[in-house]
Design a protein around this motif. Sequence first.
Motif, PDB file in Angstrom:
ATOM      1  N   GLY A   1     -36.469  69.655 103.550  1.00 40.89           N
ATOM      2  CA  GLY A   1     -37.146  69.640 102.262  1.00 40.89           C
ATOM      3  C   GLY A   1     -36.521  68.679 101.272  1.00 40.89           C
ATOM      4  N   PRO A   2     -36.858  68.820  99.976  1.00 41.11           N
ATOM      5  CA  PRO A   2     -36.266  67.950  98.946  1.00 41.11           C
ATOM      6  C   PRO A   2     -34.762  68.136  98.895  1.00 41.11           C
ATOM      7  N   LEU A   3     -34.070  67.016  98.649  1.00 39.68           N
ATOM      8  CA  LEU A   3     -32.613  67.023  98.739  1.00 39.68           C
ATOM      9  C   LEU A   3     -32.008  66.420  97.477  1.00 39.68           C
ATOM     10  N   LEU A   4     -31.031  67.120  96.916  1.00 35.61           N
ATOM     11  CA  LEU A   4     -30.251  66.622  95.792  1.00 35.61           C
ATOM     12  C   LEU A   4     -28.802  66.521  96.252  1.00 35.61           C
ATOM     13  N   SER A   5     -28.203  65.345  96.085  1.00 35.48           N
ATOM     14  CA  SER A   5     -26.840  65.152  96.564  1.00 35.48           C
ATOM     15  C   SER A   5     -25.980  64.527  95.479  1.00 35.48           C
ATOM     16  N   ALA A   6     -24.696  64.846  95.510  1.00 40.53           N
ATOM     17  CA  ALA A   6     -23.724  64.287  94.571  1.00 40.53           C
ATOM     18  C   ALA A   6     -22.415  64.057  95.322  1.00 40.53           C
ATOM     19  N   THR A   7     -21.731  62.975  94.964  1.00 40.70           N
ATOM     20  CA  THR A   7     -20.479  62.613  95.629  1.00 40.70           C
ATOM     21  C   THR A   7     -19.454  62.188  94.583  1.00 40.70           C
ATOM     22  N   TYR A   8     -18.225  62.609  94.799  1.00 33.62           N
ATOM     23  CA  TYR A   8     -17.112  62.139  93.980  1.00 33.62           C
ATOM     24  C   TYR A   8     -16.000  61.666  94.914  1.00 33.62           C
ATOM     25  N   ILE A   9     -15.441  60.481  94.626  1.00 36.21           N
ATOM     26  CA  ILE A   9     -14.331  59.940  95.404  1.00 36.21           C
ATOM     27  C   ILE A   9     -13.233  59.503  94.446  1.00 36.21           C
ATOM     28  N   ASN A  10     -12.035  59.958  94.718  1.00 33.44           N
ATOM     29  CA  ASN A  10     -10.848  59.441  94.043  1.00 33.44           C
ATOM     30  C   ASN A  10     -10.112  58.579  95.055  1.00 33.44           C
ATOM     31  N   ARG A  11     -10.187  57.271  94.870  1.00 33.40           N
ATOM     32  CA  ARG A  11      -9.674  56.349  95.884  1.00 33.40           C
ATOM     33  C   ARG A  11      -8.145  56.285  95.917  1.00 33.40           C
ATOM     34  N   ARG A  12      -7.494  56.665  94.824  1.00 30.95           N
ATOM     35  CA  ARG A  12      -6.031  56.547  94.774  1.00 30.95           C
ATOM     36  C   ARG A  12      -5.472  57.754  94.022  1.00 30.95           C
ATOM     37  N   LEU A  13      -5.103  58.788  94.764  1.00 27.94           N
ATOM     38  CA  LEU A  13      -4.477  59.940  94.125  1.00 27.94           C
ATOM     39  C   LEU A  13      -3.035  59.640  93.736  1.00 27.94           C
TER      40      LEU A  13
ATOM     41  N   ALA B   1     -15.355  64.589  97.593  1.00 25.93           N
ATOM     42  CA  ALA B   1     -16.102  65.853  97.523  1.00 25.93           C
ATOM     43  C   ALA B   1     -17.583  65.545  97.558  1.00 25.93           C
ATOM     44  N   ASN B   2     -18.348  66.373  98.268  1.00 22.19           N
ATOM     45  CA  ASN B   2     -19.791  66.159  98.424  1.00 22.19           C
ATOM     46  C   ASN B   2     -20.540  67.470  98.225  1.00 22.19           C
ATOM     47  N   ILE B   3     -21.700  67.382  97.598  1.00 18.67           N
ATOM     48  CA  ILE B   3     -22.604  68.524  97.472  1.00 18.67           C
ATOM     49  C   ILE B   3     -23.999  68.065  97.863  1.00 18.67           C
ATOM     50  N   ASP B   4     -24.629  68.788  98.792  1.00 18.44           N
ATOM     51  CA  ASP B   4     -26.016  68.544  99.193  1.00 18.44           C
ATOM     52  C   ASP B   4     -26.785  69.844  99.034  1.00 18.44           C
ATOM     53  N   LEU B   5     -27.859  69.793  98.249  1.00 16.63           N
ATOM     54  CA  LEU B   5     -28.647  70.990  97.974  1.00 16.63           C
ATOM     55  C   LEU B   5     -30.078  70.782  98.448  1.00 16.63           C
ATOM     56  N   SER B   6     -30.579  71.736  99.253  1.00 15.83           N
ATOM     57  CA  SER B   6     -31.975  71.710  99.690  1.00 15.83           C
ATOM     58  C   SER B   6     -32.397  73.135 100.000  1.00 15.83           C
ATOM     59  N   PRO B   7     -33.707  73.397 100.094  1.00 15.74           N
ATOM     60  CA  PRO B   7     -34.161  74.766 100.366  1.00 15.74           C
ATOM     61  C   PRO B   7     -33.695  75.315 101.712  1.00 15.74           C
ATOM     62  N   VAL B   8     -33.510  74.447 102.698  1.00 19.07           N
ATOM     63  CA  VAL B   8     -33.165  74.907 104.044  1.00 19.07           C
ATOM     64  C   VAL B   8     -31.674  74.823 104.314  1.00 19.07           C
ATOM     65  N   LEU B   9     -31.054  73.725 103.917  1.00 17.61           N
ATOM     66  CA  LEU B   9     -29.651  73.500 104.237  1.00 17.61           C
ATOM     67  C   LEU B   9     -28.914  72.964 103.017  1.00 17.61           C
TER      68      LEU B   9
ATOM     69  N   PHE C   1      -7.094  67.512 105.238  1.00 16.93           N
ATOM     70  CA  PHE C   1      -7.365  68.949 105.186  1.00 16.93           C
ATOM     71  C   PHE C   1      -8.343  69.207 104.052  1.00 16.93           C
ATOM     72  N   GLY C   2      -9.101  70.286 104.206  1.00 10.98           N
ATOM     73  CA  GLY C   2     -10.116  70.571 103.195  1.00 10.98           C
ATOM     74  C   GLY C   2     -10.853  71.842 103.499  1.00 10.98           C
ATOM     75  N   GLY C   3     -11.967  72.006 102.830  1.00 13.12           N
ATOM     76  CA  GLY C   3     -12.779  73.198 103.015  1.00 13.12           C
ATOM     77  C   GLY C   3     -14.186  72.975 102.533  1.00 13.12           C
ATOM     78  N   GLY C   4     -15.037  73.949 102.806  1.00 10.69           N
ATOM     79  CA  GLY C   4     -16.418  73.803 102.388  1.00 10.69           C
ATOM     80  C   GLY C   4     -17.225  75.068 102.587  1.00 10.69           C
ATOM     81  N   PHE C   5     -18.434  75.018 102.053  1.00 16.03           N
ATOM     82  CA  PHE C   5     -19.401  76.110 102.179  1.00 16.03           C
ATOM     83  C   PHE C   5     -20.704  75.552 102.746  1.00 16.03           C
ATOM     84  N   LYS C   6     -21.417  76.395 103.493  1.00 12.95           N
ATOM     85  CA  LYS C   6     -22.719  75.990 104.033  1.00 12.95           C
ATOM     86  C   LYS C   6     -23.670  77.173 103.983  1.00 12.95           C
ATOM     87  N   ARG C   7     -24.882  76.912 103.471  1.00 13.80           N
ATOM     88  CA  ARG C   7     -25.957  77.916 103.485  1.00 13.80           C
ATOM     89  C   ARG C   7     -27.132  77.318 104.238  1.00 13.80           C
ATOM     90  N   GLU C   8     -27.614  78.035 105.256  1.00 13.04           N
ATOM     91  CA  GLU C   8     -28.736  77.555 106.053  1.00 13.04           C
ATOM     92  C   GLU C   8     -29.774  78.667 106.170  1.00 13.04           C
TER      93      GLU C   8
END
Length: 577
Positions: free
Chosen positions: A282-294, A303-311, A332-339
Amino acid sequence: MPTISVTARATLFLFLLCLAAPVVIADVSVSGLNSEAKKNVELMLSLVKEKCESPEWKIRDLFNRADADINQALRALGYYHPVIEKSLAFNDPCWQADFTVTSGPQVIISDITLSLTGDADDDPEFRKLRNQLLTVKGKPLRHDHYEKMKSRIESLALERGYLKSSFSEKQLLIDKANNKARIKLVFNAGKRMVFGDIRVDQDILNPEFVQKLVSIKSGDFYSGEQLAKSHNTLSKSGYFDMIDIRPDIENIRRQQVPVALELHPKSKHHYSLGVGFDTDIGPLLSATYINRRLNRRGHFFNANIDLSPVLSTADAEYSVPLDDPVNDFFSFGGGFKREDTDTFESLSAKLSARLKHVFDNDWKQTLFIDSVYEDFTIGATSKQALLLVPGGSWLRSVSDSPTRPTRGHRLEFNLAGSYKNPLSDASFAQASVAAVWMHPFPWKGRFIARTEQGATLVDQFDRLPSSYRFYAGGMNSIRGYAYKELGAKDELGNVVGGKFLSVVSAEYEHPVLDDWSVAAFIDGGNAFNPGNIGIKAGAGLGVRWYSPIGPIRLDFAIPLSDADSSFQIHFAAGSRL
């Protein structure tokens, strides 16, 4: 009511008459030669460029000079004794010139001498090139090949660090009477240079870290290949926006070439926001943030966020470059997923650690260990599972074009598993392979084959979360069926996914306009359990648009087996390689 004057009508009439009048093109024909010689003659003939309206005196003058043009064109290919018959006629409405040319015998290279002086005489790469060039003896003479021969020697000299080299003698002696040619080249290479002082101008990263990205070292033999490799590595690192590498040829001392590198950084923070649509999710809204030099050690964060009705997914990853900062990372990292599909619902959280490596043959390896908690509902059953899953993936993609490939392949292997323990609720082992193969066909068509195979060994399948079960259906699976619509069913008829997966696809694509193509395809397979293999198939037609932002695919597919709907429209963007 508007009127048109007589003058305007006359002008309009003459304009239309000009449009209607046929364009008459002068006819200059050349016959008697092979295709290559004929093409070269036509390129050199000044007469070919003239129009019917050109004055007669000019046409006759160029016609008289045509013999010289033809001789020059044929000599470039080694023909020194052409016989030319020609005629010129002025007819209404245009003139015509005909040339019948017999090329005569071609000059043969009877002898070639190639001498190297200086350090190049002991250089294995120069010896290899010399042996290759000496093979022209006994072959027909071509002046462009002779010039290319000299260029190859000069190019290799610059590449290998002979920066003060030059030809002390270069002769092409032609015996027209006997149709023979002798080549004599003496190349004075001089001393081979080495890299001298290497100065790196940048202030965003630790110098010792940047040095890992620079493959040139003081004291090493000067090499254009190593300069290009350093530029490519610095560019791929993602830290720098502009890279300027300048060997100081004017200040060579004791065969040492100083090199200055000026590195201009990219902005530290990068943000992006996107809106899209995919028929699978379905319709998808995405956002990305990158810090190239910590920090000055080159650590980075994304960090990434993808939002849609299915996934919908959200993830963050902290990456640490290792000894080879372009090809080796620990993250190392973490995340959430809704499907939420027609066959299951799931909500999961993941913590992960990854070790990434890129091999010299372009295989990309990722070794990982994931801790996953998943709350899932499949059919009428809802469960929760905690898994500790180690595994690995290996990916290689090759194509002849990054934007519009006609030939290439993509191959991916995945291994994962878990053993029941206090940190894991189930034991399983899983393997899968996905492949895409693309090959050109006549008339600019291309054939695309795709397959995905997978297998799972598990004792308690009902304890396995939906994320680790196989499903089929959708744009990148079996078209004609909804996203993850297909899979093994329980006794109530609910799709519960399968232990095994087998999908194959064949597609032919043919261009109709510069950036548009049409496609026909058939897909087949299913996700299944042993003893219950129900093969499903779908077929259809599609449209491809190679847009400035990448390929866009629109497919209309019908299921050839039982399905929840009579057809599916699939829409997606991005390359399949």
